[in-house]
Design a protein around this motif. Structure first.
Motif, PDB file in Angstrom:
ATOM      1  N   VAL A  65       0.848  -1.203   0.000  1.00 54.66           N
ATOM      2  CA  VAL A  65       0.000   0.000   0.000  1.00 54.66           C
ATOM      3  C   VAL A  65       0.884   1.253   0.000  1.00 54.66           C
ATOM      4  CG1 VAL A  65      -1.700   1.294   1.372  1.00 54.66           C
ATOM      5  CG2 VAL A  65      -1.946  -1.178   1.068  1.00 54.66           C
ATOM      6  N   LEU A  66       1.925   1.236   0.815  1.00 51.45           N
ATOM      7  CA  LEU A  66       2.827   2.402   0.851  1.00 51.45           C
ATOM      8  C   LEU A  66       3.524   2.580  -0.498  1.00 51.45           C
ATOM      9  CD1 LEU A  66       4.279   2.030   4.478  1.00 51.45           C
ATOM     10  CD2 LEU A  66       2.416   3.516   3.693  1.00 51.45           C
ATOM     11  N   ASN A  67       3.899   1.466  -1.129  1.00 50.79           N
ATOM     12  CA  ASN A  67       4.508   1.562  -2.470  1.00 50.79           C
ATOM     13  C   ASN A  67       3.513   2.127  -3.479  1.00 50.79           C
ATOM     14  OD1 ASN A  67       6.858   0.499  -1.534  1.00 50.79           O
ATOM     15  ND2 ASN A  67       6.435  -1.607  -2.197  1.00 50.79           N
ATOM     16  N   GLY A  68       2.260   1.739  -3.340  1.00 51.81           N
ATOM     17  CA  GLY A  68       1.214   2.249  -4.226  1.00 51.81           C
ATOM     18  C   GLY A  68       1.071   3.759  -4.089  1.00 51.81           C
ATOM     19  N   LEU A  69       1.119   4.221  -2.848  1.00 48.74           N
ATOM     20  CA  LEU A  69       1.010   5.665  -2.602  1.00 48.74           C
ATOM     21  C   LEU A  69       2.185   6.410  -3.233  1.00 48.74           C
ATOM     22  CD1 LEU A  69      -0.219   5.727   1.092  1.00 48.74           C
ATOM     23  CD2 LEU A  69      -1.263   6.985  -0.804  1.00 48.74           C
ATOM     24  N   PHE A 113      -0.196  12.399  -9.336  1.00 53.89           N
ATOM     25  CA  PHE A 113      -1.366  12.740  -8.517  1.00 53.89           C
ATOM     26  C   PHE A 113      -0.980  13.764  -7.454  1.00 53.89           C
ATOM     27  CE2 PHE A 113      -2.736   8.699 -10.284  1.00 53.89           C
ATOM     28  CZ  PHE A 113      -4.071   8.940 -10.554  1.00 53.89           C
ATOM     29  N   LYS A 114      -1.722  14.876  -7.448  1.00 53.24           N
ATOM     30  CA  LYS A 114      -1.421  15.912  -6.461  1.00 53.24           C
ATOM     31  C   LYS A 114      -2.417  15.877  -5.316  1.00 53.24           C
ATOM     32  CE  LYS A 114       1.071  18.334  -9.841  1.00 53.24           C
ATOM     33  NZ  LYS A 114       0.845  17.166 -10.753  1.00 53.24           N
ATOM     34  N   SER A 115      -3.642  15.431  -5.626  1.00 52.21           N
ATOM     35  CA  SER A 115      -4.642  15.371  -4.569  1.00 52.21           C
ATOM     36  C   SER A 115      -4.831  13.928  -4.122  1.00 52.21           C
ATOM     37  CB  SER A 115      -5.961  15.951  -5.076  1.00 52.21           C
ATOM     38  OG  SER A 115      -6.946  15.769  -4.091  1.00 52.21           O
ATOM     39  N   ILE A 116      -4.166  13.580  -3.026  1.00 56.21           N
ATOM     40  CA  ILE A 116      -4.312  12.222  -2.484  1.00 56.21           C
ATOM     41  C   ILE A 116      -4.810  12.355  -1.044  1.00 56.21           C
ATOM     42  CG2 ILE A 116      -3.163  10.050  -1.897  1.00 56.21           C
ATOM     43  CD1 ILE A 116      -1.102  10.639  -4.096  1.00 56.21           C
ATOM     44  N   GLY A 126       0.719  12.123   6.854  1.00 57.47           N
ATOM     45  CA  GLY A 126      -0.007  13.008   5.941  1.00 57.47           C
ATOM     46  C   GLY A 126       0.707  14.338   5.786  1.00 57.47           C
ATOM     47  N   ARG A 127       1.149  14.887   6.915  1.00 53.65           N
ATOM     48  CA  ARG A 127       1.834  16.200   6.864  1.00 53.65           C
ATOM     49  C   ARG A 127       3.156  16.075   6.109  1.00 53.65           C
ATOM     50  NH1 ARG A 127       1.055  20.361  10.675  1.00 53.65           N
ATOM     51  NH2 ARG A 127       3.228  20.242  11.380  1.00 53.65           N
ATOM     52  N   THR A 128       3.882  15.013   6.370  1.00 53.52           N
ATOM     53  CA  THR A 128       5.191  14.855   5.719  1.00 53.52           C
ATOM     54  C   THR A 128       5.051  14.610   4.226  1.00 53.52           C
ATOM     55  OG1 THR A 128       5.873  13.769   7.738  1.00 53.52           O
ATOM     56  CG2 THR A 128       7.375  13.573   5.891  1.00 53.52           C
ATOM     57  N   GLU A 129       4.081  13.769   3.868  1.00 47.23           N
ATOM     58  CA  GLU A 129       3.977  13.333   2.458  1.00 47.23           C
ATOM     59  C   GLU A 129       3.038  14.194   1.623  1.00 47.23           C
ATOM     60  OE1 GLU A 129       5.728  10.812   1.162  1.00 47.23           O
ATOM     61  OE2 GLU A 129       6.689  10.387   3.083  1.00 47.23           O
ATOM     62  N   GLY A 130       2.311  15.103   2.270  1.00 41.79           N
ATOM     63  CA  GLY A 130       1.385  15.959   1.524  1.00 41.79           C
ATOM     64  C   GLY A 130       0.048  15.287   1.232  1.00 41.79           C
ATOM     65  N   PHE A 131      -0.359  14.315   2.076  1.00 45.60           N
ATOM     66  CA  PHE A 131      -1.670  13.678   1.924  1.00 45.60           C
ATOM     67  C   PHE A 131      -2.632  14.302   2.939  1.00 45.60           C
ATOM     68  CE2 PHE A 131       1.134   9.699   1.313  1.00 45.60           C
ATOM     69  CZ  PHE A 131       1.314   9.965  -0.043  1.00 45.60           C
ATOM     70  N   LYS A 152       0.793  23.723   7.645  1.00 49.47           N
ATOM     71  CA  LYS A 152       1.291  22.534   6.936  1.00 49.47           C
ATOM     72  C   LYS A 152       0.214  21.448   6.866  1.00 49.47           C
ATOM     73  CE  LYS A 152       5.343  19.562   6.903  1.00 49.47           C
ATOM     74  NZ  LYS A 152       6.397  19.001   7.698  1.00 49.47           N
ATOM     75  N   GLY A 153      -0.633  21.533   5.841  1.00 47.64           N
ATOM     76  CA  GLY A 153      -1.588  20.450   5.586  1.00 47.64           C
ATOM     77  C   GLY A 153      -2.974  20.664   6.161  1.00 47.64           C
ATOM     78  N   LYS A 154      -3.775  19.632   5.971  1.00 44.32           N
ATOM     79  CA  LYS A 154      -5.210  19.665   6.274  1.00 44.32           C
ATOM     80  C   LYS A 154      -5.627  18.292   6.786  1.00 44.32           C
ATOM     81  CE  LYS A 154      -7.891  21.743   2.510  1.00 44.32           C
ATOM     82  NZ  LYS A 154      -8.759  21.324   1.469  1.00 44.32           N
TER      83      LYS A 154
END
Ligand code: SAM
Ligand code: SF4
Length: 337
Positions: free
Chosen positions: A150-154, A162-165, A187-192, A250-252
């Motif tokens: 799953v992490l590899n898929g992300l 993909f920018k919106s994940i 999420g904060r680190t990876e931008g998700f 930083k993030g949402k």
């Protein structure tokens, strides 16, 4: 010279005055996971393949609804990436005049190999389900030992463009508490954008109980111990989540309080199951059979009318919190989450 014909869809408005803009299309009820909150571990009865709508049938329905005011589609399942050749369907849907946004919800297991083709076909937004970053907890809840896939898929999805994940985690008491902070940090680190969804009574095993739901307010409190959160004012008018930004910018995050504070007043979606029935609510006990109309030669106008009639009767809200609550016959994987 004749002026070009412009696409001016009408509005699809239900009996409560809600404007429906969003159709969730399930493409299969099959899945390679057996998440405890969704599917039984064994002996799952799947739909016969001949009952699944074909890509052509799905595209026809999407074309009809695009003229009725629906501009946003979400592909889901079961696990949508188990449906063969999904990028072709995305490409077909992407070519429909009036469809402005196509998203997909997936468990990401097959994303590593398919992310690029999906992106190129026109898929722009992804929701990936991920309930735990602890490999053992992941295995326990998904009944499959494959956190790294799953992490590899992300990772592959990011690489593909993909920018919106968004990451969806089902919030369950005595399970999610230990995972929330690590998911938020990732999420904060990876931008998700992390989204926590209160566990709903849609599990095949029928073990749902109110005491098993970790409520949105508790999640906010937990995250608040580490981060200052700022509510986004109008987030519920756009989607089901109450959204918050982090005070440091930083993030949402989003919280879907389907049980403790339902969003039914703002609901703007309808769903179609993989076998072609229209459901106007996740918790509908009535369905409209579009497959029969499609396969028995109904005209576009007749299908439009069937959808309009069903939408007019869209449920005012679900009844999870009432004694009169009746579980839908289909579990989540057979509805399309
Ligand atoms: N297989 C894909 C996946 O898991 O992302 C798509 C289908 S799944 C049914 C869609 C979403 O529904 C997932 O985010 C999943 O976590 C959520 N879901 C499933 N059962 C649920 C339940 N009982 N309560 C709340 N959310 C649930
Ligand atoms: Fe499969 Fe998604 Fe249901 Fe999990 S939530 S069993 S991944 S359909």
């Amino acid at each position: 010279m004749t002026a070009p014909v412009s696409h001016t869809p009408r509005k699809l408005i239900d009996g409560m005055g809600r404007t429906i803009v969003n159709l969730r299309i399930s493409v299969t009820d099959r899945c390679n996971f057996r998440c405890t909150y969704c599917m039984p571990e064994n002996n799952v009865e799947f739909m016969e393949r001949s009952k699944l709508l074909t890509f052509e049938e799905l595209t026809r329905i999407a074309t009809i609804v695009s003229k009725m005011g629906i501009s946003r589609l979400r592909i889901t399942g079961g696990e949508p990436l188990m449906r063969k050749d999904l990028p072709s369907l995305i490409q077909m849907l992407n070519g429909i005049n009036g469809i402005e946004d196509i998203a997909m919800t997936t468990n990401a297991f097959f994303l590593k190999d398919q992310a690029e083709a999906l992106w190129k076909a026109g898929l722009k937004r992804l929701n990936v389900s991920l309930d735990a970053l602890d490999p053992e907890k992941f295995r326990d809840v998904n009944r499959k030992d494959c956190l790294s896939e799953v992490l590899n898929g992300l990772e592959a999805a990011k690489k593909a463009g993909f920018k919106s994940i968004k990451i969806n985690a089902v919030a369950m008491r005595n399970f999610s508490e230990t995972e929330i902070m690590s998911l938020v940090d990732m999420g904060r680190t990876e931008g998700f954008e992390m989204r926590f969804i209160e566990f709903m009574p849609l599990d095949s095993d029928q073990v749902w109980a109110r005491e098993k739901v970790l409520f949105g307010s508790e999640i906010i409190e937990l995250i608040g111990q580490k981060y200052d959160l700022v509510p986004i004012d109008n987030s519920r008018e756009i989607g089901p989540a109450s959204e918050f930004t982090f005070a440091d910018g930083k993030g949402k995050i989003g919280i879907i309080t389907a049980v403790s504070n339902p969003f039914c007043d703002h609901c703007n979606r309808i769903r179609m199951t993989a076998d072609g029935t229209l459901r106007t609510c996740l918790f509908s006990t009535q369905e409209t059979n579009l497959k029969t109309l499609l396969r028995e030669g109904a005209s576009d106008e007749e299908i439009d009318q069937a959808i309009t009639d069903a939408v007019m009767l869209k449920e005012p809200g679900h009844k999870i919190n009432l004694d009169s609550f009746e579980r839908p016959k289909r579990a989540m994987h057979a509805i399309g989450g």
